[in-house]
Design a protein around this motif. Structure first.
Motif, PDB file in Angstrom:
ATOM      1  N   ARG A   1      -3.507  -0.618   7.247  1.00 37.36           N
ATOM      2  CA  ARG A   1      -4.431   0.130   7.557  1.00 37.36           C
ATOM      3  C   ARG A   1      -5.389  -0.539   6.366  1.00 37.36           C
ATOM      4  NH1 ARG A   1      -6.323   3.645   3.359  1.00 37.36           N
ATOM      5  NH2 ARG A   1      -5.513   6.115   3.150  1.00 37.36           N
ATOM      6  N   MET A   2      -5.227  -0.924   5.218  1.00 41.14           N
ATOM      7  CA  MET A   2      -6.062  -1.342   4.371  1.00 41.14           C
ATOM      8  C   MET A   2      -7.385  -2.260   4.858  1.00 41.14           C
ATOM      9  SD  MET A   2      -3.532  -2.080   0.984  1.00 41.14           S
ATOM     10  CE  MET A   2      -2.378  -3.211   1.154  1.00 41.14           C
TER      11      MET A   2
ATOM     12  N   SER B   1       0.926   9.661  -3.610  1.00 38.54           N
ATOM     13  CA  SER B   1       0.456   9.065  -4.881  1.00 38.54           C
ATOM     14  C   SER B   1       1.399   9.744  -6.648  1.00 38.54           C
ATOM     15  CB  SER B   1       0.202  11.314  -4.646  1.00 38.54           C
ATOM     16  OG  SER B   1       0.809  12.371  -4.552  1.00 38.54           O
TER      17      SER B   1
ATOM     18  N   GLU C   1      -8.815   1.880  -3.932  1.00 41.30           N
ATOM     19  CA  GLU C   1      -9.121   2.363  -2.947  1.00 41.30           C
ATOM     20  C   GLU C   1      -9.907   1.923  -2.510  1.00 41.30           C
ATOM     21  OE1 GLU C   1      -8.203   7.062  -2.284  1.00 41.30           O
ATOM     22  OE2 GLU C   1      -8.009   7.094  -0.690  1.00 41.30           O
TER      23      GLU C   1
ATOM     24  N   HIS D   1      -6.075  18.822  -1.015  1.00 43.41           N
ATOM     25  CA  HIS D   1      -5.957  17.710  -1.809  1.00 43.41           C
ATOM     26  C   HIS D   1      -4.456  17.442  -0.791  1.00 43.41           C
ATOM     27  CE1 HIS D   1      -7.013  14.564  -3.856  1.00 43.41           C
ATOM     28  NE2 HIS D   1      -6.120  14.699  -4.958  1.00 43.41           N
ATOM     29  N   PHE D   2      -5.056  15.780  -1.207  1.00 47.23           N
ATOM     30  CA  PHE D   2      -3.293  14.744   0.072  1.00 47.23           C
ATOM     31  C   PHE D   2      -2.775  15.325   0.767  1.00 47.23           C
ATOM     32  CE2 PHE D   2      -2.150  15.762  -5.011  1.00 47.23           C
ATOM     33  CZ  PHE D   2      -2.035  14.292  -5.772  1.00 47.23           C
TER      34      PHE D   2
ATOM     35  N   TRP E   1       1.336   3.168  -2.217  1.00 49.11           N
ATOM     36  CA  TRP E   1       0.906   4.136  -3.224  1.00 49.11           C
ATOM     37  C   TRP E   1      -0.819   4.740  -1.914  1.00 49.11           C
ATOM     38  CZ3 TRP E   1      -5.013   3.089  -3.990  1.00 49.11           C
ATOM     39  CH2 TRP E   1      -5.456   1.800  -3.533  1.00 49.11           C
ATOM     40  N   HIS E   2      -0.701   4.480  -0.831  1.00 52.09           N
ATOM     41  CA  HIS E   2      -1.301   4.841   0.276  1.00 52.09           C
ATOM     42  C   HIS E   2      -1.342   6.668   0.335  1.00 52.09           C
ATOM     43  CE1 HIS E   2      -5.911   3.217  -0.084  1.00 52.09           C
ATOM     44  NE2 HIS E   2      -4.666   2.046   0.223  1.00 52.09           N
ATOM     45  N   CYS E   3       0.061   6.036   0.405  1.00 51.23           N
ATOM     46  CA  CYS E   3       0.682   7.263   1.240  1.00 51.23           C
ATOM     47  C   CYS E   3       1.940   8.176   0.035  1.00 51.23           C
ATOM     48  CB  CYS E   3       2.114   6.570   2.467  1.00 51.23           C
ATOM     49  SG  CYS E   3       0.994   6.501   3.884  1.00 51.23           S
TER      50      CYS E   3
ATOM     51  N   TRP F   1       3.350  23.060   1.637  1.00 55.57           N
ATOM     52  CA  TRP F   1       3.842  22.122   0.577  1.00 55.57           C
ATOM     53  C   TRP F   1       3.978  23.339  -0.346  1.00 55.57           C
ATOM     54  CZ3 TRP F   1      -0.180  17.777   1.048  1.00 55.57           C
ATOM     55  CH2 TRP F   1       0.175  16.477   1.532  1.00 55.57           C
TER      56      TRP F   1
ATOM     57  N   GLY G   1      -3.370   7.476  -6.508  1.00 54.21           N
ATOM     58  CA  GLY G   1      -2.970   7.619  -5.304  1.00 54.21           C
ATOM     59  C   GLY G   1      -4.085   9.148  -4.661  1.00 54.21           C
ATOM     60  N   THR G   2      -4.578   9.235  -3.482  1.00 51.18           N
ATOM     61  CA  THR G   2      -5.118  10.474  -2.988  1.00 51.18           C
ATOM     62  C   THR G   2      -4.599  11.521  -1.507  1.00 51.18           C
ATOM     63  OG1 THR G   2      -6.675   8.753  -1.730  1.00 51.18           O
ATOM     64  CG2 THR G   2      -7.531   9.349  -3.797  1.00 51.18           C
ATOM     65  N   ARG G   3      -3.634  10.186  -1.083  1.00 59.49           N
ATOM     66  CA  ARG G   3      -2.668  11.286   0.268  1.00 59.49           C
ATOM     67  C   ARG G   3      -1.277  11.544   0.081  1.00 59.49           C
ATOM     68  NH1 ARG G   3      -1.301  13.453   3.652  1.00 59.49           N
ATOM     69  NH2 ARG G   3      -1.644  13.035   5.667  1.00 59.49           N
ATOM     70  N   ARG G   4      -0.744  12.196   0.309  1.00 56.81           N
ATOM     71  CA  ARG G   4       0.592  12.542   0.306  1.00 56.81           C
ATOM     72  C   ARG G   4       1.015  12.159   1.713  1.00 56.81           C
ATOM     73  NH1 ARG G   4       1.400  16.553  -4.133  1.00 56.81           N
ATOM     74  NH2 ARG G   4       0.919  15.642  -5.803  1.00 56.81           N
TER      75      ARG G   4
ATOM     76  N   ALA H   1       0.470  -1.125  -0.492  1.00 48.36           N
ATOM     77  CA  ALA H   1      -0.337   0.160  -0.251  1.00 48.36           C
ATOM     78  C   ALA H   1       0.417   1.317   0.441  1.00 48.36           C
ATOM     79  CB  ALA H   1      -1.395   0.232   1.502  1.00 48.36           C
TER      80      ALA H   1
END
Lengths: 205, 464
Positions: free
Chosen positions: B58-59, A85, B123, B331-332, A81-83, B403, A118-121, A79
């Motif tokens: 997490r998943m 992007s 996701e 976002h992010f 790609w969860h942290c 950022w 991904g959606t989160r950094r 995972a």
């Protein structure tokens, strides 16, 4: 509730709400944009040649390709790609931080099926990561992120390494993972030049 | 709601089974979430253990939220509502039990395979692709079981809850198949992102939301002992949801390589969703208005009220952050994480708790084991999720602006540290609250009814 309006009937709910509204959205905002960005021919080849710094690990283009796929599979399994992007936006100074804005064509390859936007950094974006750091840095970082970045909160991935005669060496999976990360954005950046046999690992704990 | 009094068989054993197992999964949810949050403050307890790697945990956390905990509670509610409202039994109890065992076996396999490193990169759909066809079949079995009752009663006028559930049962298998298979085998890259975003949003918007709203529209009049404020509003709300919700999708990938007109459409539709939200919220509050004494004296109504207020807040939050200007910054970041916790736990979790506290005493014919544990559950959950949302929203703003202002990335991580400590702290509050809830539920189930001598069941449980 004695009178039943047209909009309250079984058939209306199933046909208009259940099917029509859904299919309308699915076609307009799913299929149409998907077809617009989908290339007629996907790049399944991934690389024309093996980069210099992976020649020792992968003798042929085909083994390199298999390594990239394995690396992507680990990236998915853990995972990552969860942290992290994998796209650069044209806003928020991301061009300065990461590199050129992402375009649809860059993603038309085997390793983006399924896509890994991904959606989160929690950590930085990785789509321009290839070549920014040496292989050694990546191996050390995967083994213990805090050895190269003291304030990092990334987990360590020690099970992709083995201890041989007191030296910590990457297993093939770790090589594949680094090959994948170094491949990201390689179509824009120059790959790093340090050779595989220069690996310097932190001492085993 | 005269339907309450007549005799139609509600499959109470199925309701109980799904409700209890949902409570058990809730333990997995909070445990995995709390453990994962410790990684962010560098006190992760299982460092170096491959199958408990934080990414995999997490998943498990998110899959357990969507498919194990929420889905099972929604199934329980549907098994209860539909026979009551349609005056038809479900098609087959045997099929119901098949769905229960098959579905939950698949959940356990999902957890095992994700921890073993076989997740799918979708996701909210990390269920390994090899299990997806089976889940689809089981979900279709469930849909057939329920839609048959609705079909048999189609000549009578439907209450609003039935529209929502009927539509959700059509949407759910479509969404599941679209999201899991198209993105795995056909559409990759930006094209895949367009489909993925649709899946992410539809799972919340077309599965959890309509059934959640349906459950409130059923339970609220029963508990308030008065009809819903406005039938017309509920009709507008339903059709607003059907039209706008499926088009929200692209707002998950704004400024991405997806064609920009599709992103604009997603934004406009997201604002359109407010038609749904305001009608629903107004209808609920207006039904409660004038009898606040009843609301504050009933735990179910309290959970429902707080859930509804959170629903309003979360949707206003959505209208703000879906705009391009705000999206640049948040976002992010952790802002989005706070938002999704608020929606799934603070809104739909709370509405689910309202149902547990309504149904359990009535099904078992005894009061909850401990009223004080009920109170602790309510306050720890409410304060915990409120603190978490405010904390993560603030963290998101800090990260986003750092950022944009070109701080070193690692400095934004360091700056987030205090927020992540508070997040784990609020997570502990939620965790303790849910453990007390499950203990309370377990003790209530274990108690013998005769010892308590409590027969306060006067509504709704016509049969068992």
């Amino acid at each position: 509730m004695s009178k039943q309006l047209k909009w309250e009937r079984f058939s209306s709910v199933i046909l208009y709400a259940g099917l029509l509204c859904f299919l309308f959205a699915f076609v307009m905002l799913g299929i149409v944009p998907a077809q617009m960005t989908k290339a007629s021919k996907r790049d399944d080849e991934l690389a024309k040649s093996v980069p210099d710094n992976f020649k020792e690990a992968y003798a042929t283009v085909e083994t390199y390709r298999q390594g990239l796929i394995r690396g992507r599979d680990i990236y998915v399994a853990e995972a990552c790609w969860h942290c992290h992007s994998q796209y650069v936006r044209p806003v928020s100074n991301e061009v300065l931080r990461y590199g050129p804005v992402s375009t649809p064509g860059e993603y038309e390859n085997l390793l983006q099926l399924p896509q890994l936007f991904g959606t989160r950094r929690v950590g930085p974006d990785l789509i321009r990561e290839g070549g920014k750091r040496t292989n050694d840095w990546h191996f050390s970082h995967f083994y213990n992120p805090r050895s190269v970045e003291p304030q990092s909160v990334m987990p360590s991935y020690t099970w992709y390494f083995e201890n041989v005669d007191g030296k910590v060496l990457p297993k093939p999976d770790a090589v594949a993972l680094v090959a994948y990360v170094q491949w990201l954005g390689s179509w824009i950046n120059q790959p790093p030049t340090s050779a595989m046999n220069d690996i310097i690992m932190p001492p085993a704990e | 709601m005269s339907a309450q009094d007549t005799k139609v068989e509600v499959p109470l054993e199925l309701v109980k089974a799904h409700m209890y197992i949902a409570a058990a999964y809730l333990m997995v949810v909070v445990l995995a979430g709390l453990t994962y949050s410790m990684q962010f403050i560098n006190i992760y307890p299982f460092e170096g253990v491959e199958w408990l790697s934080p990414g995999r945990v997490r998943m498990v956390h998110t899959q357990a939220v969507a498919y194990a905990w929420l889905a099972n509670s929604l199934f329980a509610v549907i098994y209860y509502i539909i026979p009551k409202l349609t005056q038809q039994p479900i098609l087959s109890k045997k099929l119901g039990w098949f769905v229960f065992y098959a579905y939950n076996t698949l959940i356990l396999l999902t957890v095992t395979l994700i921890l073993g490193g076989h997740a799918q990169a979708l996701e909210w759909g990390e269920t390994p692709i090899i299990l997806d066809p089976f889940i689809a079949v089981v979900v279709v079995c469930f849909v057939v079981n329920i839609v048959t009752s609705i079909f048999r009663a189609r000549s009578k006028p439907f209450y609003v809850s039935v529209w929502y559930i009927l539509a959700a049962l059509i949407w759910t298998p479509l969404v599941f198949v679209m999201g899991n298979f198209l993105t795995a085998f056909y559409y990759g890259g930006a094209a895949g992102a367009a489909i993925t975003s649709m899946y992410i949003h539809d799972l919340v918007g077309l599965f959890v939301t309509p059934i959640g709203i349906a459950s409130v529209y059923y339970l609220l009049p029963v508990l308030m002992q008065r009809p819903i404020f406005s039938h017309a509003l509920s009709l507008i709300g339903f059709w607003g949801l059907a039209f706008f919700y499926p088009m929200n999708s692209t707002h998950h990938y704004l400024y991405s390589p997806i064609p920009f007109w599709a992103q604009y459409a997603g934004i406009v539709a997201s604002v359109g969703v407010h038609v749904v939200v305001y009608t629903v919220v107004f209808n609920i509050i207006a039904t409660m208005a004038g009898d606040w004494k009843r609301v504050v004296s009933d735990l179910s109504l309290k959970f429902m009220l707080v859930g509804t207020i959170f629903y309003l807040i979360t949707c206003i939050q959505c209208a703000v952050h879906v705009t391009l200007a705000v999206q640049k910054i948040i976002h992010f970041t952790d802002w989005v994480v706070g938002h999704s916790h608020f929606v799934l736990f603070g809104v739909f979790g709370f509405w689910g708790f309202a149902w547990v506290y309504y149904l359990v005493p009535r099904m078992l014919k005894r009061p909850m084991f401990s009223q004080s544990l009920c109170g602790w559950h309510f306050w720890l959950s409410t304060l915990g999720i409120a603190i978490m949302n405010v904390d993560l929203m603030s963290a998101g703003l800090v990260q986003g602006f750092m950022w944009r202002d070109m701080s070193e990335f690692i400095d934004s991580v360091a700056a987030s540290m205090p927020f992540w400590w508070v997040r784990t702290f609020s997570g502990i509050m939620i965790f303790v609250g849910q453990v007390l809830f499950v203990i309370n539920l377990y003790m209530t189930v274990r108690q013998q009814p005769s010892k308590v001598g409590y027969i306060a069941v006067n509504e709704g449980t016509a049969s068992a």
